[in-house]
Write a protein that holds these residues in place. Structure first.
Motif, PDB file in Angstrom:
ATOM      1  N   SER A  98       7.480  -9.864  -0.789  1.00  0.00           N
ATOM      2  CA  SER A  98       7.216  -9.593  -2.201  1.00  0.00           C
ATOM      3  C   SER A  98       7.281 -10.867  -3.037  1.00  0.00           C
ATOM      4  O   SER A  98       6.493 -11.050  -3.964  1.00  0.00           O
ATOM      5  N   GLY A 101       4.121 -13.105  -2.132  1.00  0.00           N
ATOM      6  CA  GLY A 101       2.826 -12.606  -2.574  1.00  0.00           C
ATOM      7  C   GLY A 101       2.628 -12.557  -4.070  1.00  0.00           C
ATOM      8  O   GLY A 101       1.534 -12.219  -4.539  1.00  0.00           O
ATOM      9  N   GLN A 102       3.637 -12.911  -4.834  1.00  0.00           N
ATOM     10  CA  GLN A 102       3.511 -12.855  -6.294  1.00  0.00           C
ATOM     11  C   GLN A 102       2.430 -13.822  -6.767  1.00  0.00           C
ATOM     12  O   GLN A 102       2.440 -15.001  -6.431  1.00  0.00           O
ATOM     13  N   GLU A 105      -3.375 -14.124  -4.484  1.00  0.00           N
ATOM     14  CA  GLU A 105      -4.291 -13.142  -3.912  1.00  0.00           C
ATOM     15  C   GLU A 105      -4.486 -13.345  -2.417  1.00  0.00           C
ATOM     16  O   GLU A 105      -4.464 -12.392  -1.643  1.00  0.00           O
ATOM     17  N   THR A 107      -2.526 -14.771  -0.112  1.00  0.00           N
ATOM     18  CA  THR A 107      -1.334 -14.401   0.644  1.00  0.00           C
ATOM     19  C   THR A 107      -1.134 -12.893   0.638  1.00  0.00           C
ATOM     20  O   THR A 107      -0.786 -12.303   1.665  1.00  0.00           O
ATOM     21  N   SER A 108      -1.367 -12.265  -0.494  1.00  0.00           N
ATOM     22  CA  SER A 108      -1.181 -10.819  -0.603  1.00  0.00           C
ATOM     23  C   SER A 108      -2.160 -10.056   0.282  1.00  0.00           C
ATOM     24  O   SER A 108      -1.808  -9.018   0.852  1.00  0.00           O
ATOM     25  N   LYS A 109      -3.386 -10.561   0.419  1.00  0.00           N
ATOM     26  CA  LYS A 109      -4.369  -9.889   1.274  1.00  0.00           C
ATOM     27  C   LYS A 109      -3.887  -9.810   2.718  1.00  0.00           C
ATOM     28  O   LYS A 109      -4.197  -8.859   3.425  1.00  0.00           O
ATOM     29  N   TYR A 112      -1.378  -6.573   3.031  1.00  0.00           N
ATOM     30  CA  TYR A 112      -1.751  -5.195   2.729  1.00  0.00           C
ATOM     31  C   TYR A 112      -1.662  -4.279   3.949  1.00  0.00           C
ATOM     32  O   TYR A 112      -1.107  -3.186   3.888  1.00  0.00           O
ATOM     33  N   THR A 140       7.589  -3.916  -3.076  1.00  0.00           N
ATOM     34  CA  THR A 140       6.764  -5.035  -2.624  1.00  0.00           C
ATOM     35  C   THR A 140       5.345  -4.903  -3.158  1.00  0.00           C
ATOM     36  O   THR A 140       4.764  -5.880  -3.647  1.00  0.00           O
ATOM     37  N   ILE A 144       3.404  -7.898  -5.453  1.00  0.00           N
ATOM     38  CA  ILE A 144       2.361  -8.782  -4.925  1.00  0.00           C
ATOM     39  C   ILE A 144       1.082  -8.613  -5.737  1.00  0.00           C
ATOM     40  O   ILE A 144       0.991  -7.730  -6.589  1.00  0.00           O
ATOM     41  N   SER A 147      -4.269  -4.915  -4.975  1.00  0.00           N
ATOM     42  CA  SER A 147      -5.453  -4.718  -4.139  1.00  0.00           C
ATOM     43  C   SER A 147      -6.492  -3.941  -4.937  1.00  0.00           C
ATOM     44  O   SER A 147      -6.196  -2.915  -5.504  1.00  0.00           O
TER      45      SER A 147
END
Length: 147
Positions: A98, A101-102, A105, A107-109, A112, A140, A144, A147
């Motif tokens: 969490s 990924g803040q 984009e 890193t967050s992808k 998922y 989390t 992040i 999506s």
């Protein structure tokens, strides 16, 4: 057991007075064959990532791989709690993810899919630790990049 205690002591020493090359030592502990040593190193990474997540973006894949291994029951059964594999390690890794990924984009992808998997697996169980995992997944997800 000795390696686990050594990681715990190193982390405590680092909190008192910074230790040289601590990141290298903890990255080695993160890849240790013993899950308890790896779990102890997560405490260090959580503290450091809270301070400066940009320095640890390269470890996102490592955390995701560890989480996948846990979900696939690749850890010994000693780490299961009511048939849920290592829930405390899962929550710690989700919390780390969490922070990583803040506002990022890319890193967050990467996260998922694994977050969805953890959410589905923990939602199937009707026990408190399953609810705790669902809660951590939701925390989390809210932190992040959306999506």
């Amino acid at each position: 057991m000795i390696r686990k205690k050594a990681v715990m002591v190193l982390n405590k020493f680092h909190k008192i007075s910074p230790v040289d090359k601590m990141d290298q030592k903890m990255k080695k502990a993160l890849c240790d064959k013993d899950p308890s040593v790896m779990a102890c190193s997560l405490n260090y990474f959580l503290d450091e990532i809270k301070k400066n997540p940009a320095n640890y973006k390269d470890l996102v894949n490592h955390f995701i791989v560890i989480l996948k291994q846990i979900i696939d029951h690749r850890l010994p059964r000693d780490y299961d709690y009511h048939r849920i594999p290592a829930p405390w390690i899962q929550t710690k890794i989700l919390e780390i993810l969490s922070y990583l990924g803040q506002d990022d984009e890319h890193t967050s992808k990467q996260m998922y899919e694994i977050i969805t998997t953890v959410l589905k697996r923990s939602d199937d169980s009707a026990i408190n630790v399953g609810y705790a995992l669902v809660y951590q997944c939701l925390r989390t997800i809210t932190q992040i990049f959306p999506s």
